[in-house]
Design a protein around this motif. Structure first.
Motif, PDB file in Angstrom:
ATOM      1  N   ASN A 223       0.813  -1.222   0.000  1.00 56.30           N
ATOM      2  CA  ASN A 223       0.000   0.000   0.000  1.00 56.30           C
ATOM      3  C   ASN A 223       0.843   1.267   0.000  1.00 56.30           C
ATOM      4  N   PRO A 224       1.865   1.377   0.886  1.00 55.93           N
ATOM      5  CA  PRO A 224       2.693   2.590   0.870  1.00 55.93           C
ATOM      6  C   PRO A 224       3.384   2.838  -0.472  1.00 55.93           C
ATOM      7  N   VAL A 225       3.865   1.781  -1.135  1.00 54.28           N
ATOM      8  CA  VAL A 225       4.538   1.956  -2.425  1.00 54.28           C
ATOM      9  C   VAL A 225       3.552   2.473  -3.470  1.00 54.28           C
TER      10      VAL A 225
ATOM     11  N   ARG B   5      14.521 -12.273  -1.889  1.00 61.31           N
ATOM     12  CA  ARG B   5      13.940 -11.752  -0.651  1.00 61.31           C
ATOM     13  C   ARG B   5      15.011 -11.411   0.373  1.00 61.31           C
ATOM     14  N   THR B   6      16.076 -12.209   0.425  1.00 55.88           N
ATOM     15  CA  THR B   6      17.151 -11.916   1.370  1.00 55.88           C
ATOM     16  C   THR B   6      17.805 -10.576   1.047  1.00 55.88           C
ATOM     17  N   GLU B   7      17.971 -10.272  -0.247  1.00 49.22           N
ATOM     18  CA  GLU B   7      18.552  -8.997  -0.637  1.00 49.22           C
ATOM     19  C   GLU B   7      17.595  -7.854  -0.335  1.00 49.22           C
ATOM     20  N   LEU B   8      16.300  -8.089  -0.517  1.00 51.59           N
ATOM     21  CA  LEU B   8      15.312  -7.051  -0.198  1.00 51.59           C
ATOM     22  C   LEU B   8      15.265  -6.802   1.310  1.00 51.59           C
ATOM     23  N   ASP B   9      15.437  -7.860   2.094  1.00 50.61           N
ATOM     24  CA  ASP B   9      15.527  -7.689   3.548  1.00 50.61           C
ATOM     25  C   ASP B   9      16.695  -6.773   3.901  1.00 50.61           C
ATOM     26  N   ARG B  10      17.824  -6.968   3.224  1.00 50.38           N
ATOM     27  CA  ARG B  10      19.004  -6.157   3.511  1.00 50.38           C
ATOM     28  C   ARG B  10      18.781  -4.712   3.088  1.00 50.38           C
ATOM     29  N   LEU B  11      18.197  -4.517   1.915  1.00 50.04           N
ATOM     30  CA  LEU B  11      17.982  -3.164   1.401  1.00 50.04           C
ATOM     31  C   LEU B  11      17.034  -2.360   2.283  1.00 50.04           C
ATOM     32  N   THR B  12      16.071  -3.038   2.902  1.00 50.72           N
ATOM     33  CA  THR B  12      15.071  -2.340   3.708  1.00 50.72           C
ATOM     34  C   THR B  12      15.381  -2.383   5.193  1.00 50.72           C
ATOM     35  N   GLY B  13      16.565  -2.879   5.552  1.00 52.22           N
ATOM     36  CA  GLY B  13      16.945  -2.917   6.961  1.00 52.22           C
ATOM     37  C   GLY B  13      16.084  -3.846   7.792  1.00 52.22           C
ATOM     38  N   GLY B  14      15.544  -4.894   7.168  1.00 54.42           N
ATOM     39  CA  GLY B  14      14.730  -5.848   7.912  1.00 54.42           C
ATOM     40  C   GLY B  14      13.296  -5.424   8.120  1.00 54.42           C
ATOM     41  N   ALA B  15      12.846  -4.374   7.432  1.00 57.90           N
ATOM     42  CA  ALA B  15      11.463  -3.908   7.584  1.00 57.90           C
ATOM     43  C   ALA B  15      10.489  -4.891   6.933  1.00 57.90           C
ATOM     44  N   VAL B  16       9.218  -4.814   7.319  1.00 59.17           N
ATOM     45  CA  VAL B  16       8.183  -5.662   6.711  1.00 59.17           C
ATOM     46  C   VAL B  16       7.831  -5.063   5.355  1.00 59.17           C
ATOM     47  N   HIS B  17       8.412  -5.597   4.293  1.00 58.10           N
ATOM     48  CA  HIS B  17       8.282  -4.976   2.970  1.00 58.10           C
ATOM     49  C   HIS B  17       7.231  -5.623   2.085  1.00 58.10           C
ATOM     50  N   GLN B  18       6.702  -6.802   2.462  1.00 57.21           N
ATOM     51  CA  GLN B  18       5.683  -7.499   1.671  1.00 57.21           C
ATOM     52  C   GLN B  18       6.142  -7.761   0.243  1.00 57.21           C
ATOM     53  N   GLY B  19       7.455  -7.839   0.047  1.00 59.22           N
ATOM     54  CA  GLY B  19       7.981  -8.195  -1.268  1.00 59.22           C
ATOM     55  C   GLY B  19       8.165  -7.045  -2.225  1.00 59.22           C
ATOM     56  N   VAL B  20       7.987  -5.806  -1.768  1.00 61.17           N
ATOM     57  CA  VAL B  20       8.117  -4.669  -2.690  1.00 61.17           C
ATOM     58  C   VAL B  20       8.651  -3.460  -1.920  1.00 61.17           C
ATOM     59  N   ALA B  21       9.499  -2.677  -2.590  1.00 59.42           N
ATOM     60  CA  ALA B  21      10.057  -1.468  -1.986  1.00 59.42           C
ATOM     61  C   ALA B  21      10.356  -0.461  -3.088  1.00 59.42           C
ATOM     62  N   LEU B  22      10.300   0.818  -2.730  1.00 62.46           N
ATOM     63  CA  LEU B  22      10.544   1.902  -3.678  1.00 62.46           C
ATOM     64  C   LEU B  22      11.697   2.749  -3.154  1.00 62.46           C
TER      65      LEU B  22
END
Length: 342
Positions: free
Chosen positions: A100-102, A146-163
């Motif tokens: 939703n935030p993205v 997903r492991t790389e997305l975890d790193r990019l978002t600092g472990g935040a709950v990203h639901q598989g997507v980030a901007l």
């Protein structure tokens, strides 16, 4: 049969005798020979940093190789190198996370450099909208594990997507006076004194844009900045109004006062209320204090007047951003009335 030395496997073949062998053919000497200094991690094939550097190269080519309006035809696996931000995750980029935030950030026109989508993510309406919006705006779309997305978002709950959002380019406080002079209207500036919640700051920026302010000033220390969260809460209005940053807010307020602006601080026990706020039509700086303690002592000393909002007695106070919106709405109303009457 027992003792049969001719059975298969019972005879030791020549050259297989256990123990030390005569001579090594120089193998041991060559094994001890040094191989030179260890190359940097980025140059070692298979190393995590080498893979990250390769992905960054791919992302940079994808981001700079297209025109601003061109949509990418494919999504390339990769992630750009993050900008230093200090703290535990110093190499991470500023990101909006969650479906939703993205989507809300993309709808609001928040500037972005990359959309990250977890590999194998099951798509839904929000993911499809985010991908379509990013493609229409020429934002790089990157598939990452997903492991790389975890790193990019600092472990935040990203639901598989980030901007990924670039750092905000702040204006100088004097630029706001120049914008006011160019507009032909009486200056109206909002100064933020210690608001630490970026969502509150984003809402204040949104109200400032809605009611005709020429800009917002925030201090460098003990204050929220224009982070991805503030960008999203401002609903994209941060792209249409300038936010300035200063090392010393009191010094800037004194400079504004010397330039002829009146300084009005929002305070629950103000000397005037919005019903009797006659200075609203004057060149004005509206100063909003922090969420808890309100205006700081030094800031209060440079205010020409403090303004309160009339409320029923069983309500203690309003949120900083809501109070700012109420006062700015009254300022805008009085200025319209004066323009019609004049």
């Amino acid at each position: 049969m027992a003792g049969n030395s001719q059975r298969r496997g019972a005879i030791r073949k020549g050259g297989t005798k256990k123990g030390a062998q005569v001579g090594s053919g120089g193998q041991a000497r060559r094994a001890l020979k040094g191989k030179g200094p260890t190359p940097p991690a980025e140059d070692r094939k298979g190393h995590a940093k080498a893979r990250a550097a390769k992905r960054a190269e791919v992302a940079n080519k994808q981001g700079t190789g297209r025109s601003a309006g061109a949509a990418p035809r494919t999504r390339t696996t990769g992630a750009p190198v993050g900008q230093a931000r200090g703290g535990r995750h110093a190499d991470l980029p500023e990101t909006v996370v969650g479906r939703n935030p993205v989507v809300e950030a993309l709808r609001a026109g928040v500037p972005a450099t990359a959309l990250y989508v977890a590999t194998g993510l099951a798509s839904d309406e929000r993911i499809a909208e985010a991908i379509t919006a990013a493609a229409e705006r020429g934002i790089a779309q990157l598939d990452v594990a997903r492991t790389e997305l975890d790193r990019l978002t600092g472990g935040a709950v990203h639901q598989g997507v980030a901007l990924s959002v670039p750092p905000y380019q702040y204006a100088h406080p004097n630029d706001l006076l120049s914008r006011a002079a160019d507009s032909g209207r009486a200056p109206l500036i909002v100064a933020v004194d210690g608001v630490t919640d970026p969502r509150n700051l984003g809402a204040i920026v949104r109200s400032a844009a809605a009611f005709g302010a020429h800009g917002v000033v925030v201090p460098e220390r003990r204050s929220a900045g224009m982070t991805a969260s503030a960008w999203r809460t401002s609903a994209g209005t941060a792209a249409r109004i300038r936010v300035a940053r200063c090392p010393n807010l009191v010094r800037v307020l004194k400079d504004y006062a010397e330039a002829g602006l009146m300084i009005a601080g929002l305070d629950a026990d103000g000397t005037v209320d919005t019903d009797t706020f006659e200075l609203a039509t004057s060149p004005l700086v509206v100063v909003v204090g922090s969420e808890g303690r309100g205006l700081s002592r030094l800031t209060r000393t440079v205010c020409d007047v403090t303004v309160s909002i009339p409320m029923v007695r069983n309500v203690e106070s309003l949120n900083a951003s809501v109070a700012t919106g109420v006062v700015l709405a009254e300022v805008a109303r009085r200025r319209r009335a004066e323009a019609v009457g004049g």
